[in-house]
Every structure is written in C-alpha cells, then in structure tokens.
Design an enzyme around this catalytic site. Structure first.
Site, PDB file in Angstrom:
ATOM      1  N   GLN A 106       1.577 -10.882  -3.769  1.00 10.57           N
ATOM      2  CA  GLN A 106       0.148 -10.572  -3.835  1.00 10.57           C
ATOM      3  C   GLN A 106      -0.182 -10.005  -5.199  1.00 10.57           C
ATOM      4  OE1 GLN A 106      -0.091  -7.678  -0.586  1.00 10.57           O
ATOM      5  NE2 GLN A 106      -1.578  -9.021   0.385  1.00 10.57           N
ATOM      6  N   CYS A 128       0.810  -1.230   0.000  1.00 12.62           N
ATOM      7  CA  CYS A 128       0.000   0.000   0.000  1.00 12.62           C
ATOM      8  C   CYS A 128       0.840   1.275   0.000  1.00 12.62           C
ATOM      9  CB  CYS A 128      -0.907   0.050   1.223  1.00 12.62           C
ATOM     10  SG  CYS A 128      -1.401  -1.544   1.843  1.00 12.62           S
TER      11      CYS A 128
HETATM   12 ZN   LIG Z   1      -3.110  -2.386   0.522  1.00 13.68          ZN
END
Ligand SMILES: [Zn+2]
Ligand SMILES: [Zn+2]
Length: 580
Positions: free
Chosen positions: A324, A277
């Site tokens: 991810q 993020c």
């Molecule tokens: Zn994230």
C-alpha cells in the site's frame, strides 16, 4: 438523457437481458432434453444461465445455441406468467432438482412461473411480452460455476451472453470487450515480462520481474519525493508484529477472516500485518507530543498480507500480499480540514500526473455499526464535506458506507477502457486513537485524543500497475517505460556508435539499450514496437558520420533526422515533464 428516462431504459434492458436467458435455456433444453437448470439472471451488459448437462460444452456449441435462440426469437413466442402453489410448482418442475431446492427456500406459499414455448421456469419476472422483443444478443463464453457458489455443491456449466436494444450498441460493446481482452493486465504483464504469479510460489503472491520493478521504482521514487515535499516523513515498519497489538486494535475480532494464522516466536504469538497503522502509532507514541508538533504525517510503502479465497484472486487486482502507498496523519481537530484538503490536492495531483482525467468523489457517512459518538461523527463528516466544498470538488454522498471507525472520502477513477478503479481513500479514525490512547498535550496543558487519518493515494502498487497497464495498453509514458530508448544499428560496423549513444544516454539516467542481434532493421524495429519502447534510434553510415540519429516512435511514426544532442534534450524534457 434525463436521469429518470435513463433509469426506465436501464430497467427495460435488464428485463430484456433476463428474458434472453430464458430463451437461451429453451434453446439448450431443445439440444439436451435432460438438461437440469440452475439460475439465469440478468447481469451488467447481459445475462447468464447455469446448466447441468450430460456433456461438457465447447465454444463450438455456442453458434448452435445462438441459431436455436434466433429461431425462437423469430417465432415470437409469448411469455406467459402464472401463479401456482408450491405444491403445484413442485409437480410441474419435478424433473428439476435445483428448481425444487429453490422452491423450498421461497418464503411465500404461492410462487410464480413463466413459460415461453416449451420452456417453463420458476421466476419472479418481469419479462418481455414475447421472444421477438429480443433485439441484439451474442453468446460470449462458457465457464464452470458451483451451484449456489458453494464449492461443496455440483459444478454447473454457465453460458454468458450480452444483449442490447440495437445492433449498433451490441457491436460497440463487442468491440470494447475485444479491446479489454487486448489490454488485460495479466496478458500484457506476461507479454511485456513485467511480473508473474506462480502456483509453485503461491497463488495471489506477485513476483516483480526486472522490467516491472523498473516501473515500480519510478512510481515509488516519484511518490516518495512528492510526499517529502508535502511534509510527510517516510518510515519503514516490519512485516510481522505481536498478535497482542491486533487484539488491542480490534482487528483480531473484526478482521479475523483476513488474517493468516499466527506464528509462535519464543512462546509469543506474531501475525503478518494486514495494515500499517499500528507501526505508525507505535512510532508516534515513543514521545509525548505537543500541539506544536502536529500535524505529524508518516508515509510508508508498506507491504501487507490479507487472506483472500483462491476463487476470488485475480491477477494483480486481487492478491494476498500487496504494498500500500500508505500514510497516517496525526493532527488536532482544528487541523483536520486543512489536512483533508492537502490529501485531496495530493490525490488529484497524482491521478493527473499518471494521466487519468475522469474521476468521481464519494463521501461515505456513518454506518449502522459505528465506534465513537454521533456528535464526533457529525463533526468529522461536516469537516470532510467542508474540505470538499472549499476545494471546489463535486462529490456524491454514499449514505451509511463509512467504515465503522469513521467517515471517509473515496476517489474512483476511470481507465481509458471506461472501467472504474478504486483509487485514493481518506478515512478519519475515532477508534484506534482511543484504543491505543494516542494523544497530544494541548495548549491547556492537558492530554487530548489526536485525530487520526488513514489515507492512500494510489491504493497498492499491484493494483495500480494493473490500472496503468489497462489505461495505456502497455504503452507507458516515457518516464515509466522500462526501456526508454532502443538503439538499432544498421550493420555491425555501426555498433561502436550505437554503444556510444547508449552510454551517453545511460550517464544521464535514461534507460537505453542496443539491439545487437544480427537481424534486419525491420525486424528489430518490430521487436521494439512489440515491447512498446517509446523511442528507437536507427543508426547507419549517415548517422555515424554526422553524429545524428533517425528517430522512430512505437506508433510507427518517423521523426525528421536530428542531432543526437537535440534528441537527448527532448527526451530529458519528456521524462521530467512526465508526458508521453
Ligand atoms: Zn491505516
Ligand atoms: Zn426469469
């Protein structure tokens, strides 16, 4: 079956399974009079009991214990319950140190005891009325288990069993277990030479072998193309970052247990990133963003590192470093609904393309501890709900299961084995935009906080490969198969033709290779079947002369002889359509 009726049945099964654990303990006590007993609960499909025994058990002990259990069941011993003071219970169980410890931990002055035959146990119950009520059971395995899960306490021996209310249900379950063992992704990964995890390199760290990497690249290429089509920008961010960032984000505080120790670089602390993020936020923040630019969607196949205890690591499904298929959407509040619908559409498209048809959607709402105000939470939760309803999707509410920073939608999908896998997740975040001051200039000319969405659609490359392996039992659809075509020459004089076919297929991007070994055709075919290669082309005199191929499938099926060019067209179509 109505939900209520099923619940009653589940409870009955659980009582029966728990009772079977007591009967197993009685059988073990008859074999080892000095046995010390840990705990013996019911678990999914069965039960276990932990024992401290004078010698290690072997699989050969299981039939003996089963026979003894069958005797106890045949003699239909009643289960009797009685209450006792702690004092009295201690006296009755004085030779059982683990039980004494459990008694000490119980809050009430009175405890309950259950007895069947010669076996007495500290237990809350309930139990079946007598041992004859156990219908169908089997002991499955022996494992080591620390007392109370604590690696500083003694290691006990745990016996696992399964129990059902009918012989048929038991047989069916045993068959499923066998199939699950056959499809175990760790076993298939080794047999198909896809990946390894080595103690010497580090537990929980995955080495992707060439064939596993081919599958991963096919998934990644497809993933990237689909994201670009749907308006995402692909980005890359480094694996380490300054620890200060993670202090601002709150990860150092809330997420500390998952982080690896920081490293010192020129007097600055850096950490391995546990999520992607912050990199995406830093890219967003390199400019002042206008409402006209939004939504901005950054996608990254981002490798992250999280600490997991060695005891919980499991093949590819629980690891310490994983990639991810991540993305972050930065949007205005009025865009959230459309963005969530877009992600839902993409997620279901992915699930469908990879061949999964059973899935379940969960909407998780505000937990007890949360960031932001109740008002923002309600608005965001309603937006997620509306997105689900407008997309005509059935979902269930998971009350209080949202992350502290916002509500989320999770999609769990089922493999062919019926096992549920964590799939796509869509999380709204009120926390990070505030902590990092992530804003945009709205129509009113002022700065407003952006709405941020974290989402993955496959989860991680590692766990997703495990899911695919289990789902397909290693027989991947053609577009994912590491080798798509194996050309098998009948004799050495057909090798030239075989290599010509290989070269033509390769020039079309098809993964083909020739088995050049001086083996019989049957053994070459068998080898290709073991490797679960979708197509085998057998070429001999006839094929060489007529530019045809004899096509065999990994299932053993043999197709009618066809021209090489028509085979080439049909495999190209199968790959493009992503069908098996
Ligand atoms: Zn994230
Ligand atoms: Zn019990």
């Amino acid at each position: 079956m109505a939900r209520e009726k099923r619940q009653v049945k589940d409870e009955e099964l659980e009582i029966m399974r728990h009772s079977a654990s007591h009967i197993m303990a009685e059988a073990v006590q008859s074999m080892f009079p000095d046995a010390k007993f840990g705990i013996g609960p019911a678990i999914e499909a069965g039960f276990y009991y932990d024992f401290d025994l004078p010698r290690p058990l072997t699989p050969d002990d299981l039939p003996t214990i089963e026979n003894k259990m069958n005797e106890i069941i045949a003699s239909d011993e009643p289960f009797t319950r009685r209450e006792a003071s702690k004092e009295e219970a201690r006296r009755l169980l004085t030779a059982q140190p683990y039980k004494l410890e459990l008694i000490d931990d119980l809050p009430d002055e009175k405890v309950s005891l259950y007895q069947q035959g010669s076996f007495l146990d500290l237990c809350r119950g309930p139990h079946v009325s007598s041992s004859g009520k156990i219908k169908a059971f089997k002991l499955i395995s022996i494992a080591g288990a620390y007392w109370r899960g604590d690696e500083h306490r003694p290691m006990l021996q745990r016996i696992y069993g399964v129990a059902f209310d009918t012989r048929e249900a038991l047989e069916e379950h045993l068959k499923r277990l066998e199939e699950a063992a056959r499809r175990d992704h760790r076993k298939l990964g080794r047999e198909l030479d896809l990946f390894s995890i080595q103690e010497e390199y580090g537990p929980g760290l995955v080495l992707w072998h060439p064939k596993g990497s081919v599958i991963r690249r096919a998934i990644e290429d497809f993933w990237k193309d689909e994201h670009v089509k749907r308006g995402y920008d692909i980005v890359y961010t480094p694996h380490i970052a300054r620890a200060d960032l993670w202090k601002t984000s709150g990860h150092l505080e809330f997420y500390q247990d998952y982080l690896y120790s920081p490293m010192d670089i020129e007097g600055q602390q850096y950490i391995l990133k546990p999520m992607n993020c912050l990199g995406h936020i830093r890219i967003y923040k390199t400019k002042i963003r206008s409402y006209r630019e939004l939504p901005i969607r950054y996608a990254e196949l981002g490798t992250v590192y999280r600490y997991e205890r060695s005891g919980v690591l499991h093949g590819l499904s629980r690891v310490r470093g994983f990639t991810q298929d991540d993305a972050h959407i930065f949007c205005r509040p009025d865009q959230l609904e459309a963005e969530v619908r877009g992600v839902l559409d993409l997620a279901l498209f992915m699930i469908d393309t990879f061949g999964f048809s059973n899935y379940q959607l969960l909407l998780s709402t505000r937990p007890e501890k949360y960031a932001g105000t109740i008002k923002v939470w309600e608005e965001a939760t309603n937006t997620l709900r509306r997105a689900l309803e407008l997309s005509k999707l059935d979902y269930e509410i998971d009350p209080g299961e949202g992350v502290f920073y916002g509500p989320k939608i999770d999609i769990k999908f089922e493999s062919a084995l019926g096992k549920a896998w964590q799939g796509p997740t869509i999380q709204v975040d009120f926390n990070l935009p505030q902590r990092f001051d992530v804003t945009y200039i709205a129509e009113d000319g002022r700065e407003h906080p952006v709405v941020m969405v974290h989402r993955t659609v496959l989860g991680s490359m590692e766990r997703f490969l495990a899911t695919l392996l289990e789902h397909y039992g290693g027989a991947f659809p053609v577009w994912l198969a590491p080798v798509q075509v194996r050309v098998i020459s009948v004799a050495d004089r057909h090798l030239d033709y075989a290599h010509k076919l290989e070269a033509e297929l390769k020039s079309e991007g098809i993964r083909a290779e020739v088995d050049t070994r001086a083996e019989r055709i049957n053994s070459k075919v068998r080898q290709a079947q073991l490797e679960k290669i979708p197509y085998m082309l057998v070429v001999g005199d006839k094929e060489t002369e007529s530019s045809t191929v004899s096509v065999r499938l990994r299932s053993g099926e043999q197709l009618a002889a066809q021209s090489f060019s028509s085979f080439k067209e049909s495999i190209k179509t199968a790959i493009a359509d992503k069908v098996n």
